[in-house]
Write a protein that holds these residues in place. Sequence first.
Motif, PDB file in Angstrom:
ATOM      1  N   ARG A  60       0.859  -1.188   0.000  1.00 41.98           N
ATOM      2  CA  ARG A  60       0.000   0.000   0.000  1.00 41.98           C
ATOM      3  C   ARG A  60       0.894   1.238   0.000  1.00 41.98           C
ATOM      4  NH1 ARG A  60      -4.124  -0.966   4.842  1.00 41.98           N
ATOM      5  NH2 ARG A  60      -2.197  -0.830   6.053  1.00 41.98           N
ATOM      6  N   GLN A  61       0.561   2.187  -0.864  1.00 45.68           N
ATOM      7  CA  GLN A  61       1.443   3.346  -1.025  1.00 45.68           C
ATOM      8  C   GLN A  61       0.704   4.656  -0.763  1.00 45.68           C
ATOM      9  OE1 GLN A  61       4.302   3.024  -4.538  1.00 45.68           O
ATOM     10  NE2 GLN A  61       2.694   1.625  -5.184  1.00 45.68           N
ATOM     11  N   LEU A  62       1.419   5.581  -0.187  1.00 46.07           N
ATOM     12  CA  LEU A  62       0.904   6.941  -0.060  1.00 46.07           C
ATOM     13  C   LEU A  62       2.067   7.926  -0.052  1.00 46.07           C
ATOM     14  CD1 LEU A  62       1.343   7.976   3.129  1.00 46.07           C
ATOM     15  CD2 LEU A  62      -0.621   6.505   3.504  1.00 46.07           C
ATOM     16  N   ALA A  63       1.780   9.144  -0.450  1.00 41.77           N
ATOM     17  CA  ALA A  63       2.780  10.220  -0.469  1.00 41.77           C
ATOM     18  C   ALA A  63       2.327  11.319   0.477  1.00 41.77           C
ATOM     19  CB  ALA A  63       2.938  10.773  -1.882  1.00 41.77           C
ATOM     20  N   VAL A  64       3.272  11.838   1.249  1.00 33.47           N
ATOM     21  CA  VAL A  64       2.968  12.890   2.217  1.00 33.47           C
ATOM     22  C   VAL A  64       3.866  14.092   1.950  1.00 33.47           C
ATOM     23  CG1 VAL A  64       2.857  13.519   4.656  1.00 33.47           C
ATOM     24  CG2 VAL A  64       2.400  11.153   3.960  1.00 33.47           C
ATOM     25  N   PHE A  65       3.254  15.271   1.817  1.00 33.44           N
ATOM     26  CA  PHE A  65       4.016  16.522   1.714  1.00 33.44           C
ATOM     27  C   PHE A  65       4.068  17.124   3.112  1.00 33.44           C
ATOM     28  CE2 PHE A  65       3.297  15.632  -2.619  1.00 33.44           C
ATOM     29  CZ  PHE A  65       4.257  16.330  -3.344  1.00 33.44           C
ATOM     30  N   VAL A 119       5.642   4.611   2.424  1.00 34.88           N
ATOM     31  CA  VAL A 119       5.347   6.041   2.597  1.00 34.88           C
ATOM     32  C   VAL A 119       6.459   6.858   1.964  1.00 34.88           C
ATOM     33  CG1 VAL A 119       4.907   7.915   4.225  1.00 34.88           C
ATOM     34  CG2 VAL A 119       4.128   5.582   4.757  1.00 34.88           C
ATOM     35  N   TYR A 120       6.092   7.719   1.023  1.00 29.75           N
ATOM     36  CA  TYR A 120       7.027   8.658   0.400  1.00 29.75           C
ATOM     37  C   TYR A 120       6.784  10.036   1.024  1.00 29.75           C
ATOM     38  CZ  TYR A 120       7.361   5.019  -3.199  1.00 29.75           C
ATOM     39  OH  TYR A 120       7.536   3.831  -3.865  1.00 29.75           O
TER      40      TYR A 120
END
Length: 241
Positions: A121-126, A149-150
């Motif tokens: 499962r992937q997600l990107a966080v700024f 998590v990126y």
Amino acid sequence: MLILNKLLSTLALACSLVFLVGTVNAQSEQQVRSELQKKIGQNTKIKSVSQSPISGIYEVLVGNEIFYTDANSKYLIQGEIIEIATGKNITEQKQVDLNRIKWSELNSSNALKVVRGNGSRQLAVFSDPNCGYCKRLDKSLQQLDNVTVYTYLIPILSADSAQKSKQIWCSADPQKAYVDWMINGITPTGKGDCSTPLDKNMTFAKTYGITGTPTIFFTDGSRFPGAVQITDIEKKFSSLK
């Protein structure tokens, strides 16, 4: 043959009417846009004007913000359109679509990366290193398993945010330095003199209207602003299956 000729004539007339209605609608939308632009001034650029589901009411896009106006551009309406029969929030859905990005447009080489479990499962966080809500979110994200998590650093809060972002990125282990600071309060010790992707991340944020931290993106391109609850993240992951 006579019946066929009549049928062809009817189809031709129908196509002409559809084209005419489309042309009239396009002209009306252009007229509304032109008139409304005059009234609100040139400093506020209207991106588009289109017919809303309500007759005589037009949807107006200013940046990624949705407004509505009447055919005479006399009123500017700020609110939501909800279809009573289905309960569908049409404005909210349009806002979600406007805020959506293509996952492929994210450059993972510009992000810190952590993989837990199988990382499926992937997600990107700024994130900004001086953002309290980001720290709260990062602590919550520790509860997720089978996730990648990126984290894209965008120092938007202060000059110190930029300095800390550089120190984190230039550390021997940037991901560890990030977690140490955000969760454990250990100040990063990197010199901050290496090449970083911070400018690229800031440009991306500006292009896609990322004005606050934290902002989360999922693989379908949808975004969640703010320190989202883990239950909401899990629910979103379930909807992507």
